[in-house]
Design an enzyme around this catalytic site. Structure first.
Site, mmCIF file in Angstrom:
data_model
loop_
_atom_site.group_PDB
_atom_site.id
_atom_site.type_symbol
_atom_site.label_atom_id
_atom_site.label_comp_id
_atom_site.label_asym_id
_atom_site.label_seq_id
_atom_site.Cartn_x
_atom_site.Cartn_y
_atom_site.Cartn_z
ATOM 1 N N GLU A 262 0.978 4.093 1.882
ATOM 2 C CA GLU A 262 0.546 4.955 2.100
ATOM 3 C C GLU A 262 1.217 6.232 2.275
ATOM 4 O O GLU A 262 2.162 5.667 2.648
ATOM 5 C CB GLU A 262 0.126 4.510 3.272
ATOM 6 C CG GLU A 262 -0.797 2.585 2.704
ATOM 7 C CD GLU A 262 -2.026 2.680 3.775
ATOM 8 O OE1 GLU A 262 -2.819 4.101 3.989
ATOM 9 O OE2 GLU A 262 -2.667 1.403 3.465
ATOM 10 N N GLU B 114 -8.477 -0.945 13.120
ATOM 11 C CA GLU B 114 -9.444 -1.631 12.543
ATOM 12 C C GLU B 114 -8.466 -2.902 12.135
ATOM 13 O O GLU B 114 -7.347 -3.191 12.279
ATOM 14 C CB GLU B 114 -9.668 -1.500 11.173
ATOM 15 C CG GLU B 114 -10.257 -2.192 10.730
ATOM 16 C CD GLU B 114 -9.969 -1.822 8.678
ATOM 17 O OE1 GLU B 114 -10.535 -0.510 8.749
ATOM 18 O OE2 GLU B 114 -9.715 -2.708 7.983
ATOM 19 N N ARG C 186 -1.103 -5.860 12.599
ATOM 20 C CA ARG C 186 -2.087 -5.273 13.753
ATOM 21 C C ARG C 186 -2.115 -6.300 14.299
ATOM 22 O O ARG C 186 -2.517 -6.158 15.589
ATOM 23 C CB ARG C 186 -3.624 -5.087 12.740
ATOM 24 C CG ARG C 186 -2.859 -3.822 11.931
ATOM 25 C CD ARG C 186 -3.666 -2.530 11.696
ATOM 26 N NE ARG C 186 -3.449 -1.394 10.864
ATOM 27 C CZ ARG C 186 -4.418 -1.719 9.671
ATOM 28 N NH1 ARG C 186 -5.787 -1.157 10.320
ATOM 29 N NH2 ARG C 186 -3.983 -0.083 9.299
ATOM 30 N N ARG D 221 -0.090 2.376 12.341
ATOM 31 C CA ARG D 221 -0.649 1.257 12.064
ATOM 32 C C ARG D 221 -0.252 0.766 10.872
ATOM 33 O O ARG D 221 -0.809 -0.052 10.274
ATOM 34 C CB ARG D 221 -1.733 1.637 13.208
ATOM 35 C CG ARG D 221 -2.722 2.620 12.872
ATOM 36 C CD ARG D 221 -4.227 2.618 12.882
ATOM 37 N NE ARG D 221 -4.571 3.305 12.350
ATOM 38 C CZ ARG D 221 -5.437 4.748 12.160
ATOM 39 N NH1 ARG D 221 -4.451 4.931 12.982
ATOM 40 N NH2 ARG D 221 -5.980 5.398 11.811
ATOM 41 N N HIS D 222 0.176 2.124 10.077
ATOM 42 C CA HIS D 222 0.260 1.153 9.088
ATOM 43 C C HIS D 222 1.767 1.316 8.247
ATOM 44 O O HIS D 222 2.806 1.819 8.756
ATOM 45 C CB HIS D 222 -0.652 2.431 7.694
ATOM 46 C CG HIS D 222 -1.467 3.103 7.883
ATOM 47 N ND1 HIS D 222 -2.369 3.641 8.920
ATOM 48 C CD2 HIS D 222 -2.912 2.197 7.590
ATOM 49 C CE1 HIS D 222 -3.437 3.691 8.877
ATOM 50 N NE2 HIS D 222 -3.909 2.571 7.164
ATOM 51 N N SER E 102 -11.176 -6.504 7.763
ATOM 52 C CA SER E 102 -12.537 -5.813 6.915
ATOM 53 C C SER E 102 -12.753 -7.247 6.629
ATOM 54 O O SER E 102 -11.685 -7.779 4.927
ATOM 55 C CB SER E 102 -12.218 -4.758 5.768
ATOM 56 O OG SER E 102 -12.262 -3.623 6.506
ATOM 57 N N ARG F 260 0.393 -1.428 0.119
ATOM 58 C CA ARG F 260 0.089 0.048 -0.195
ATOM 59 C C ARG F 260 0.455 1.143 0.097
ATOM 60 O O ARG F 260 1.488 1.470 0.959
ATOM 61 C CB ARG F 260 -0.700 -0.023 0.818
ATOM 62 C CG ARG F 260 -1.664 -1.054 1.587
ATOM 63 C CD ARG F 260 -3.156 -1.102 0.834
ATOM 64 N NE ARG F 260 -3.650 -2.265 1.183
ATOM 65 C CZ ARG F 260 -4.892 -2.440 1.461
ATOM 66 N NH1 ARG F 260 -5.425 -2.049 2.446
ATOM 67 N NH2 ARG F 260 -5.519 -4.230 1.849
#
Ligand code: ATP
Ligand code: MG
Length: 429
Positions: A212, A352, A403, A218-219, A355, A210
């Site tokens: 990001e 989170e 996570r 948390r990423h 998902s 990702r």
């Protein structure tokens, strides 16, 4: 024959060990070494008058973190770690460590994360840090074992892909011969295509990429995802699988990793089933009351709201029935209330964890949903094709391994849960 240090018992009278010099203390007439391998630490004691001169000479000037081989009788001694010591009659430096060390392995001087990651191989020599990765290994073993026991097939899908899963901007482009390619952000489309292939229950543990841009705790830019997809199942079925898997993983770690948990000072509590479930609308209601905010239907739940909801809900709860417009095109809307999707997030007060959703399996609806997201069905043709020749209804989820570990072990930063983290500023080591 080399003996792992933990295998030295009160009955052991002679041992050969190979390990790293953890500490050296020279008291003049007497030198102590602590020697460490992955199983423990043992004291090596050298009274100058009692050990052979060749041993004294071989051990002279040995630096901390060098690899040494020591052979000699084992004696009980109350003050030493584990209550025993070796008085060597052989000593060999197998591999010398340079001084000074880039990092204090004994850990008396706290080091910055960057210093630690620059010398990660040394950092991970520390029992507390190594424990994280033994537990990570146990987590993956438990999750894999759980899924095999439920009849899942372990799959591997490509990481070099031609299209974005969600058409987002969070993609790393790649030079791939004459074509444009990307690093895959999720195995989503592939695991769904394998439902059309008739596999019925699949899982994959693999990297997701990702792009990001934001540096958060948390990423990661390269993370590990546990992905599951199940045919003839709806969102409720796969939420149950997720719940069972989390509990199975916690139980396995609590049973088999007691020493590692103790190294980390973690008192692991097994989550209670069933995990509470609240709807998205209830969740924003909680956030609005707690924060005096005005989140309304369709708004994303931001970090502050997530935290407020987490305080009310405790560990491990589901937020279900999300607005269709803020979930991906592949989430199945309720037939009678299409503005809501059969989608869920598994939450922990800190973030989170997962998902998932029941997926759209009808070709016409999927095309419509892709268009509604402003994406072009043409670029998803390789995926859409799988929906035209008998696609079973299906559901699944993706769970971030880092996570899971971070929340399980109460780590402050997700980077701690990866051996060699990839973030905006780091691509080495
Ligand atoms: P967030 O909103 O917290 O950034 P997300 O909703 O973008 O997460 P999903 O696309 O739903 O993430 O991915 C499924 C799971 O994969 C997440 O719940 C999380 O556990 C993990 N995950 C996703 N992106 C990352 C990342 N950049 N670093 C670490 N884990 C991630
Ligand atoms: Mg998500």
């Amino acid at each position: 024959m080399r003996l792992p240090i933990h295998a030295i018992t009160p009955e052991t009278d002679y041992a050969e060990i190979v390990g790293w010099v953890h500490e050296v203390r020279d008291l003049g007439g007497l030198t102590f070494f602590l020697v460490r391998d992955r199983t423990g630490i043992v004291q090596v004691t050298m009274p100058k008058k009692k050990v052979p001169p060749a041993v004294l000479e071989a051990a002279h000037g040995v630096s901390r973190e060098s690899v040494v081989r020591v052979k000699g009788p084992v004696k009980a001694i109350a003050k030493a770690p584990g209550g025993r010591e070796i008085v060597p009659d052989e000593f060999e430096i197998v591999s010398i460590a340079e001084s000074p060390l880039p990092l204090d392995v004994v850990g008396k001087v706290p080091a910055e994360l960057d210093t630690r990651f620059d010398a990660r191989f040394l950092d991970v020599r520390r029992p507390r840090i190594r424990a994280i990765f033994f537990i990570r290994s146990a987590v993956i073993q438990a999750a894999t074992g759980f899924l095999y026991s439920r009849g899942f097939v372990n799959i591997t899908t490509p990481k070099v892909v031609a299209a974005a899963t969600e058409g987002g901007t969070e993609l790393f482009p790649l030079a791939y011969f004459e074509k444009e390619a990307f690093l895959n952000q999720s195995p989503q489309l592939y695991k769904q295509m394998l439902m059309a292939a008739g596999f019925e229950k699949v899982f994959e543990i693999g990297p997701i990429f990702r792009a990001e841009e934001h540096n958060t705790v948390r990423h990661l830019n390269e993370a590990t995802s546990l992905d599951v997809e199940v045919s003839f199942a709806d969102h409720n079925d796969v939420m149950e699988i997720l719940e069972d898997l989390i509990v199975a993983v916690y139980e396995h770690v609590a049973d088999l990793c007691q020493d590692r948990l103790a190294d980390l000072g973690v008192d692991l509590k097994i989550p209670e089933r069933p995990f509470p479930r609240i709807t998205y609308e209830e969740a924003i209601g909680i956030a609005n009351r707690a924060l005096g905010g005005n989140l309304s239907f369709g708004d994303d739940i931001g970090t502050a709201a997530e935290k407020a909801i987490g305080e009310a809900m405790g560990e491990h709860y589901f937020i279900v029935d999300w607005p269709t417009e803020i979930k991906p095109y592949y989430a199945m809307p309720y037939p009678d209330r299409p503005e809501i999707a059969k989608a869920f997030d598994l939450m922990h007060p800190r973030m989170e964890l997962s998902s998932g959703a029941q997926r759209v399996h009808r070709h016409d609806l999927l095309v419509e949903r892709i268009r509604a997201k402003g994406l072009s069905p043409e670029s998803f043709e390789f995926y859409l094709k799988a929906f035209r020749y008998g696609m079973p209804p299906h559901a699944g989820w993706g769970l971030g391994i880092e996570r899971l570990l971070m929340t399980m072990l109460d780590l402050g930063n997700i980077r701690e849960a990866v051996l060699f983290p990839r973030d905006r500023h780091r691509i080495t080591p």
